[in-house]
Design an enzyme around this catalytic site. Structure first.
Site, PDB file in Angstrom:
ATOM      1  N   GLY A  22      47.511  66.097   5.876  1.00 32.65           N
ATOM      2  CA  GLY A  22      47.622  67.428   6.858  1.00 32.65           C
ATOM      3  C   GLY A  22      48.185  67.488   8.042  1.00 32.65           C
ATOM      4  O   GLY A  22      48.051  67.989   8.895  1.00 32.65           O
TER       5      GLY A  22
ATOM      6  N   HIS B 129      36.775  61.831  -1.196  1.00 27.19           N
ATOM      7  CA  HIS B 129      37.996  62.131  -0.406  1.00 27.19           C
ATOM      8  C   HIS B 129      37.804  61.991   1.031  1.00 27.19           C
ATOM      9  O   HIS B 129      36.667  61.929   1.399  1.00 27.19           O
ATOM     10  CB  HIS B 129      37.967  63.830  -0.545  1.00 27.19           C
ATOM     11  CG  HIS B 129      39.578  64.381   0.019  1.00 27.19           C
ATOM     12  ND1 HIS B 129      39.555  64.875   1.275  1.00 27.19           N
ATOM     13  CD2 HIS B 129      40.612  64.436  -0.665  1.00 27.19           C
ATOM     14  CE1 HIS B 129      40.890  64.910   1.390  1.00 27.19           C
ATOM     15  NE2 HIS B 129      41.566  65.045   0.241  1.00 27.19           N
TER      16      HIS B 129
ATOM     17  N   SER C  25      50.252  64.239   2.510  1.00 29.15           N
ATOM     18  CA  SER C  25      51.491  64.901   2.858  1.00 29.15           C
ATOM     19  C   SER C  25      52.507  64.953   1.958  1.00 29.15           C
ATOM     20  O   SER C  25      53.805  64.812   2.073  1.00 29.15           O
ATOM     21  CB  SER C  25      52.177  64.744   4.098  1.00 29.15           C
ATOM     22  OG  SER C  25      51.059  65.386   5.266  1.00 29.15           O
TER      23      SER C  25
ATOM     24  N   GLY D 117      47.568  68.023  -1.585  1.00 32.69           N
ATOM     25  CA  GLY D 117      46.494  69.045  -0.679  1.00 32.69           C
ATOM     26  C   GLY D 117      47.299  70.279  -0.427  1.00 32.69           C
ATOM     27  O   GLY D 117      47.461  71.227  -1.336  1.00 32.69           O
ATOM     28  N   GLY D 118      47.779  70.210   0.673  1.00 34.74           N
ATOM     29  CA  GLY D 118      48.368  71.575   1.265  1.00 34.74           C
ATOM     30  C   GLY D 118      49.457  72.100   0.352  1.00 34.74           C
ATOM     31  O   GLY D 118      49.708  73.481   0.226  1.00 34.74           O
TER      32      GLY D 118
ATOM     33  N   GLU E  91      44.958  57.467  -0.304  1.00 35.88           N
ATOM     34  CA  GLU E  91      45.148  58.465   0.739  1.00 35.88           C
ATOM     35  C   GLU E  91      45.058  57.941   2.140  1.00 35.88           C
ATOM     36  O   GLU E  91      43.794  57.878   2.818  1.00 35.88           O
ATOM     37  CB  GLU E  91      44.340  59.916   0.551  1.00 35.88           C
ATOM     38  CG  GLU E  91      42.861  59.348   0.254  1.00 35.88           C
ATOM     39  CD  GLU E  91      41.979  60.765   0.378  1.00 35.88           C
ATOM     40  OE1 GLU E  91      42.609  62.004   0.392  1.00 35.88           O
ATOM     41  OE2 GLU E  91      40.996  60.542   0.613  1.00 35.88           O
TER      42      GLU E  91
END
EC number: 5.3.1.1
Length: 239
Positions: A162, A84, A201, A222-223, A156
């Site tokens: 983020g 990652h 994102s 992710g978030g 990614e």
């Protein structure tokens, strides 16, 4: 490194209630190591699979702080993220170390989710393809292209993680197509079968566009995965 025991219970409970056999994609969650045993219990009987956020580059031994593939499998953990961008950028993990973690995951019967991608500076310097080549070659040279049949790749772009910035559908598709073509030069069958996820994102409002591209096979979320409704919406967008 998010969540508490209570919040993890609440999140997984909501996901278990909202995702089922009719969900149009495979779903796995990757909580922090300390929550894996409880997550395994909470997800029992559901269609949601379990993964970890990293895996050791050794099978066992005096490697304080590391978690081996065998340990992960004891708790029904079938996936492990390797490479990652936060591990690479924040903690200095090299392509060689990532390849060693990938190798141990394969050897230990855990499916690695191999993350590759460029920084903003590298993209602006037109180095995206060179970075992807280097990161992929580290794994292929160590484990062989055939190993990718037992893996998942996640593209990614570091500049879109983020930050609220998301690669356009065309930018993401271009990188995914490049990755697949790069693999196809060595093995067309492996290239056709490997799943390549997009991570950067992803949200409910852009998931349909991203997942509609021919070489984007899903998302590494992710978030947005910290909110059950948002994550469920993204999963449903795969249909």
């Amino acid at each position: 490194m998010n969540g508490t025991r209570d919040s993890v219970r609440a999140l997984l409970g909501a996901l278990k209630a909202g995702l089922n056999a009719q969900t149009p994609c495979d779903v796995a969650v990757c909580p922090s190591f300390i929550f894996l045993p409880e997550a395994a219990d909470l997800l029992a009987g559901s269609t949601i699979q379990l993964g970890s956020q990293n895996v050791a580059n050794k099978a066992e031994g005096a490697y304080t702080g590391e978690v081996s593939p065998a340990m992960l499998r004891e708790f029904g953990c079938g996936y492990a993220i390797v490479g990652h961008s936060e591990r690479r950028v924040v903690y200095g993990e090299t392509d060689e170390l990532v390849a060693a973690r990938y190798e141990q995951a394969i050897a230990g019967g855990v499916t690695p989710i191999l993350c590759v991608g460029e920084t903003l500076e590298q993209r602006e310097n037109d180095e995206t393809y060179a970075v992807l080549d280097t990161q992929l070659d580290a794994v292929i040279n160590r484990c062989g292209v055939a190993s990718l049949a037992k893996a998942i790749i996640a593209y990614e772009p570091v500049w879109a993680i983020g930050t609220g910035r998301t690669a356009t559908g065309e930018q993401a598709q271009d990188a995914h197509a490049y990755i697949r073509a790069r693999i196809a030069k060595q093995d067309a069958n492996v290239a056709a079968g490997v799943r390549i996820l997009y991570g950067g994102s992803v949200k409910a409002d852009n998931a349909v566009e991203l997942f509609g591209k021919p070489d984007i096979d899903g998302g590494l979320i992710g978030g947005a995965s910290l909110d059950a409704n948002s994550f469920i919406s993204i999963c449903n967008a795969a249909g």
